[in-house]
Structures are given as C-alpha cells and as structure tokens.
Scaffold this motif. Sequence first.
Motif, PDB file in Angstrom:
ATOM      1  N   MET A   1       4.427 -12.052  80.103  1.00 48.77           N
ATOM      2  CA  MET A   1       5.344 -12.863  79.596  1.00 48.77           C
ATOM      3  C   MET A   1       4.833 -13.554  78.300  1.00 48.77           C
ATOM      4  N   ALA A   2       3.853 -14.069  77.970  1.00 54.52           N
ATOM      5  CA  ALA A   2       3.260 -14.793  76.849  1.00 54.52           C
ATOM      6  C   ALA A   2       3.262 -13.555  75.775  1.00 54.52           C
ATOM      7  N   HIS A   3       3.348 -12.392  76.118  1.00 53.02           N
ATOM      8  CA  HIS A   3       3.173 -11.270  75.156  1.00 53.02           C
ATOM      9  C   HIS A   3       4.560 -11.089  74.380  1.00 53.02           C
ATOM     10  N   ASP A   4       5.488 -11.280  75.258  1.00 53.58           N
ATOM     11  CA  ASP A   4       7.016 -11.181  74.996  1.00 53.58           C
ATOM     12  C   ASP A   4       7.323 -12.426  74.267  1.00 53.58           C
ATOM     13  N   ILE A   5       6.889 -13.676  74.332  1.00 53.59           N
ATOM     14  CA  ILE A   5       7.432 -14.741  73.725  1.00 53.59           C
ATOM     15  C   ILE A   5       6.808 -14.583  72.388  1.00 53.59           C
ATOM     16  N   LEU A   6       5.458 -14.113  72.035  1.00 53.78           N
ATOM     17  CA  LEU A   6       5.074 -14.168  71.044  1.00 53.78           C
ATOM     18  C   LEU A   6       5.611 -13.134  70.139  1.00 53.78           C
ATOM     19  N   GLN A   7       6.028 -12.069  70.741  1.00 52.81           N
ATOM     20  CA  GLN A   7       6.751 -10.975  69.950  1.00 52.81           C
ATOM     21  C   GLN A   7       8.006 -11.462  69.505  1.00 52.81           C
ATOM     22  N   PHE A   8       8.759 -12.408  70.223  1.00 52.21           N
ATOM     23  CA  PHE A   8       9.909 -12.977  69.996  1.00 52.21           C
ATOM     24  C   PHE A   8       9.767 -13.995  68.687  1.00 52.21           C
ATOM     25  N   ALA A   9       8.920 -14.688  68.611  1.00 53.83           N
ATOM     26  CA  ALA A   9       8.631 -15.779  67.704  1.00 53.83           C
ATOM     27  C   ALA A   9       8.233 -14.952  66.331  1.00 53.83           C
ATOM     28  N   LEU A  10       7.267 -13.961  66.611  1.00 59.89           N
ATOM     29  CA  LEU A  10       6.803 -13.327  65.183  1.00 59.89           C
ATOM     30  C   LEU A  10       8.165 -12.445  64.583  1.00 59.89           C
ATOM     31  N   TYR A  11       9.237 -11.932  65.413  1.00 62.03           N
ATOM     32  CA  TYR A  11      10.270 -11.364  65.101  1.00 62.03           C
ATOM     33  C   TYR A  11      11.235 -12.062  64.429  1.00 62.03           C
ATOM     34  N   ALA A  12      11.470 -13.546  64.786  1.00 65.13           N
ATOM     35  CA  ALA A  12      11.955 -14.548  63.984  1.00 65.13           C
ATOM     36  C   ALA A  12      11.442 -15.244  62.841  1.00 65.13           C
ATOM     37  N   ALA A  13      10.239 -15.284  62.967  1.00 60.43           N
ATOM     38  CA  ALA A  13       9.484 -15.603  61.637  1.00 60.43           C
ATOM     39  C   ALA A  13       9.647 -14.746  60.540  1.00 60.43           C
ATOM     40  N   PHE A 290      21.790 -17.396  68.895  1.00 61.37           N
ATOM     41  CA  PHE A 290      20.966 -15.953  68.919  1.00 61.37           C
ATOM     42  C   PHE A 290      19.893 -16.152  69.765  1.00 61.37           C
ATOM     43  N   LEU A 291      19.053 -17.363  69.873  1.00 60.88           N
ATOM     44  CA  LEU A 291      18.046 -17.661  70.389  1.00 60.88           C
ATOM     45  C   LEU A 291      18.293 -17.978  71.771  1.00 60.88           C
ATOM     46  N   VAL A 292      19.635 -18.639  72.188  1.00 58.77           N
ATOM     47  CA  VAL A 292      19.940 -18.943  73.362  1.00 58.77           C
ATOM     48  C   VAL A 292      20.171 -17.669  74.141  1.00 58.77           C
ATOM     49  N   GLY A 293      20.937 -16.677  73.420  1.00 58.34           N
ATOM     50  CA  GLY A 293      21.433 -15.417  74.171  1.00 58.34           C
ATOM     51  C   GLY A 293      20.036 -14.603  74.466  1.00 58.34           C
ATOM     52  N   LEU A 294      19.068 -14.533  73.623  1.00 59.44           N
ATOM     53  CA  LEU A 294      17.894 -13.952  73.797  1.00 59.44           C
ATOM     54  C   LEU A 294      17.179 -14.603  75.040  1.00 59.44           C
ATOM     55  N   ALA A 295      17.101 -15.603  75.429  1.00 57.18           N
ATOM     56  CA  ALA A 295      16.608 -16.146  76.201  1.00 57.18           C
ATOM     57  C   ALA A 295      17.003 -16.036  77.528  1.00 57.18           C
ATOM     58  N   TYR A 298      16.448 -12.245  78.552  1.00 52.70           N
ATOM     59  CA  TYR A 298      15.469 -11.966  78.882  1.00 52.70           C
ATOM     60  C   TYR A 298      14.884 -12.536  80.225  1.00 52.70           C
ATOM     61  N   VAL A 299      15.456 -13.725  80.529  1.00 52.08           N
ATOM     62  CA  VAL A 299      15.116 -14.122  81.886  1.00 52.08           C
ATOM     63  C   VAL A 299      15.675 -13.499  82.847  1.00 52.08           C
ATOM     64  N   SER A 300      17.037 -13.092  82.683  1.00 50.91           N
ATOM     65  CA  SER A 300      17.895 -12.235  83.528  1.00 50.91           C
ATOM     66  C   SER A 300      17.186 -10.777  83.973  1.00 50.91           C
ATOM     67  N   GLU A 301      16.520 -10.497  82.906  1.00 48.36           N
ATOM     68  CA  GLU A 301      15.928  -9.077  83.222  1.00 48.36           C
ATOM     69  C   GLU A 301      14.639  -9.310  83.790  1.00 48.36           C
ATOM     70  N   ARG A 302      13.810 -10.417  83.803  1.00 49.12           N
ATOM     71  CA  ARG A 302      12.646 -10.483  84.098  1.00 49.12           C
ATOM     72  C   ARG A 302      12.418 -10.711  85.686  1.00 49.12           C
ATOM     73  N   LEU A 303      13.621 -11.148  86.147  1.00 45.74           N
ATOM     74  CA  LEU A 303      13.813 -11.233  87.641  1.00 45.74           C
ATOM     75  C   LEU A 303      13.925 -10.153  88.327  1.00 45.74           C
ATOM     76  N   PRO A 304      13.276 -10.258  89.568  1.00 46.17           N
ATOM     77  CA  PRO A 304      13.495  -8.972  90.479  1.00 46.17           C
ATOM     78  C   PRO A 304      14.952  -8.732  90.941  1.00 46.17           C
ATOM     79  N   ASN A 305      15.199  -7.540  91.310  1.00 44.45           N
ATOM     80  CA  ASN A 305      16.592  -7.326  91.728  1.00 44.45           C
ATOM     81  C   ASN A 305      16.430  -7.547  93.373  1.00 44.45           C
ATOM     82  N   PRO A 306      17.219  -8.734  93.587  1.00 46.73           N
ATOM     83  CA  PRO A 306      17.314  -9.334  95.307  1.00 46.73           C
ATOM     84  C   PRO A 306      17.451  -8.026  96.119  1.00 46.73           C
ATOM     85  N   LEU A 307      18.169  -6.959  95.899  1.00 51.75           N
ATOM     86  CA  LEU A 307      18.480  -5.946  97.007  1.00 51.75           C
ATOM     87  C   LEU A 307      17.322  -5.328  96.969  1.00 51.75           C
TER      88      LEU A 307
END
Length: 563
Positions: A1-13, A290-295, A298-307
Amino acid sequence: MAHDILQFALYAAALTLLAIPLGAYMARVFAGETGFLGWLERPIFALAGIRPQEGQHWSAYALSLLAFNAAGFVLLFLILVFQDHLPFNPLGLPGLSGHLAFNTAISFITNTNWQSYGGETTMSDFSQMAGLTTQNFVSAATGMAVAAGVARGLAGRQQKTIGNFWADMIRATLYILIPLSIVLALVLVWQGVPQTLLHPLHAATLEGGQQTIAIGPAASQIAIKQLGTNGGGFFNVNSAHPFENPTAISNALEVLAILVISVAFCFTFGRMVNDRRQGVALFAAMGVLFLVGLAGTYVSERLPNPLYPAAVAQDAGNMEGKEVRFGVGGSALWAEVTTAASNGSVNAMHDSFTPLGGLIPMLNMELGEVVFGGVGVGLTGMLLLVIVTVFLAGLMVGRTPEYLGKKIEAREVKLAALSLMVMPLGVLAIASLSIVTGAGQAAILNPGPHGLTELLYAYSSTTANNGSAFAGLSANVDWHDAWLGIAMLLGRYGYIIPILAIAGSLAMKKTVPASAGTFPTHGPVFVTLLIATVLIVGALTFLPVLALGPIAEQVSIAAGQSF
C-alpha cells in the motif's frame, strides 16, 4: 500500500510540474506568438486561404467546426467501408459493415474512440493510419480550439469575435500535438512498441499449432491516442497489451500523457483571461475531485471480495482482470485518469472491478468528464458549471452573478442549463429506450444489476465521449451501433455549441469593475461551491439508477448473493 501511495504522489507531482510550463506555452501558441516557427504555418494558411488575424463570430466559429467534422466523418466512413480496396492491408481484412463504419466514424470525429470491434482483427494498417490516427489529431485539435475560443470570449471586451477556428486548430496540431506525439512515439518504440508496415509474424505454439501475431504502426497511434485523450487501441485489449504498453516506463509515460494537456489548459486559461488565479481555482476544484475519485477506486479494489472464502482471499486486493505487472495501484490510477479524461484506453478490465470500484469511473464520466476531462472540452465543460455556480452564488448574496467582470444574465444561464440535459438524455433516456423496447437487451451478457451496469457504462462512456468499455455488452449490433453513435454526437456538440454561444455573448459585454459585493471566483469558498455544484448536478442526477446497478450489486455481494 505504501508503494501505491508513493506512486500516486509522484504522479500528481510530475503531472503538475509538466502542466504548468506546457500551459504557458499553449497560451502563447493560441495568442499567435509562434516566433521563429511561424514559417511552418504560413504556407498552410496561404494554401487554405485562412487569414488568422480575421476573427469569427461564435456562430461562424461553430459552423466551421461542424463543417470540418462532417467532412472528416464522410472521409473516414468511406475509408472503413472500402478498406479492402485500399493499400496496406496485409491480412486482407474486409471492409466494415455500414452500421459499424457509421459508429466508428462518429466515434473518432467526436474524440470518443469507442470501439465495437477488435483493432488488430478488424482494421487494416491504412485504416489505422490514414483514418483513425488522423482523426486522433484533428478531433483533439478541435477540442483545443474550442477552449481557446471560449477563453478569448470570456476575456473579450465588447468584441464580436472569439478567434479563428481554422487557425486555432492548425496551431494546436502543428505546435502542440505533433511535436509531443513524435517525442512520445520515439520513446515508446525504444520501450518495445512496434512501429512497422511489415507483415504479421507467425509463430509455432507449444501445443504445435500456429499463431498469427499482429504488428503494425502502433507507436504513432498510441502516442496521439493518449496525448489527445482519444483512447482507441491499436490492439483489442488496449493498454493491457504488451505491444501497446510493454514496460513500467511506457505505463508511466502513457498515464502522464493522458492528462497533461487537459491539466495544462487550466493554466492556459488563466493566462488567456489575464487572471492566473482563475486557472488555479479550476485546477484546484478538478484536482480535489480527481484525488477523491482515485482514493475511492483504490480502496474499493484493495478490499477482498466477500464472496471468496478467507482461505483464498487475495492479500493484494481484487486482482481479477488486472495485469500483475501493474497491480491494484497501477490499475486504479489508470482507471481514474482515463475516465477523468475523455480517454477510453484501459490497462485493466473495468468489468472485473468491484461494483463500487467500477461505479467511480462511471460516475467520473456521468459528471460530464469535467475532472480535467478531454483536451480543451474538459475545461469548457467545467466552465459551463462555473456559470451555474456563479448564478447560484449570485442568488445567495442577492446580486447579479458575475464572472471575470462580466454579468451572467438569463441567456448564459439558459444555455448552461441546456447543456446539463446532455448527460441525462444520452445515458438515461437512450439506455432506458434500449431496455423498454427490448431492442438492446439481447446484447447484455450478464444477469441482474451487473447487466444494467454494463448498459449504463456503455452509454455513459459514449455520451461523455470517453470510449472505455465495461465489457459484457455485445455492442456491434445495429441498435447499439446506431444509438451509441447518436449519444456520441449529443455528448460532443451538445456541450460545444452552448459554451461557444456563451463565449460569444460574454465577449460583447462590458467589464464591470469589482466592488465590495463582488463574489470572488478564485478563492477556497468558490472552489468548494464549484465542487458541490459538480456533485449535485452530476451525482444526484444518476443516483437512482446507480442504486439499481452497482450499488445494488455491492449490497448483494456483501450479503453473500451473486447473480
């Protein structure tokens, strides 16, 4: 997760740092300050009989645009229908059917690039180059010209013209799109993207069979498809294909290319209206959304499928339909970027996202793709909502609304309100017509709320001129090819014509000096109000149908039910 957040920050910058100087450069281009490069445009203007110093009334500007796009439609339609009689067709592919050629031609002239076909199995190299890639350039340049004309109209003082469409389009192509595309195409070739007219490769498989591997002039089309927020893939699986997006470097550069011109237009606008704070305010509002949509994605796809049973749940999140080399982070970023812009390229299967993970990209489009949006038209779409916002602000403070020193009166508000009907008409009305008549239901391959989401996504994508697909919908049938084409036309010109009319109206008005009662349109209060307007107008319009589609599916999955 830390790697992904760093990726997002670098992209925005990186995106911001690239967009600021590009925005300044584009402002000079549209002001005609081409310097020593002027020799490039002079023979073109002379041969075409264009006098760039002679401005056009907004109606003449719009008619020039429509005439040029109509000619492009006819030419592209003919290329696609008769591609089997044209050169550079190494696979001997037949011409397209009438309904598919109609849909595809509309798709590419409107900068949508919706594809009801598989690129490498349907299009010849000639169709890809002379037909599709050409429209990638000029459809993007058309949107950029509209933004330049609107900016001049808002900055104008008692003038009847908003610039010259032909000059704006040629300059956008000549000085912005072509140079950037050449550089990006060369880098993509370096990274392994094919750029050739050689015949397809033939290989023996491990099972002893034969496989035909399509290659072609891919790098040049991919460069402009990203930079022009087009999105039409040379290959069927688009930017998940290793020939279109082979490395981490190509992935990073392509995802930057998708938004860089759209973001730069915020800063271009600020310079063209002589108030850079206005451009920064638009950038801030779009950036927050944009940042709200990205968050959320990302959070939706990080969660495992409850099925899934706990024993097989994926620690990396929902990896179904995703490239392992990009992972959840890279896939979520691309999905947010490509649906925030009017760019239909994908590097993961949106149909395999979680219901809420797929809802956010669809909502990005249903907002009118104003979260940076397509090159030029994303900015102008947001300016339509700015008109609505200043009208609401004027009501709250009891004053005639103003923007950039111009009085916003009944004509401008009516035109802006008219444009707000485009997305509901293109998505809700036409999609419901497909369901009620039954004509479009046979193309839906999944049952339950997911099937409804597939249909909604298709019409959201086309009306928003995005072009990304949710899959699960067999769109290459007469009904959908025709109605999706109509939705694309509505989504393109239903926004362009009203904003050009507003720009023409405001150009003729006097500037009103700011007073103590003037509501500032560059501060955090206005940015907050603009964001709220975008969400109220867009999100609430589609909330009922979203509740029947992705939201209902998410609730069902949480309850252990599948369809």
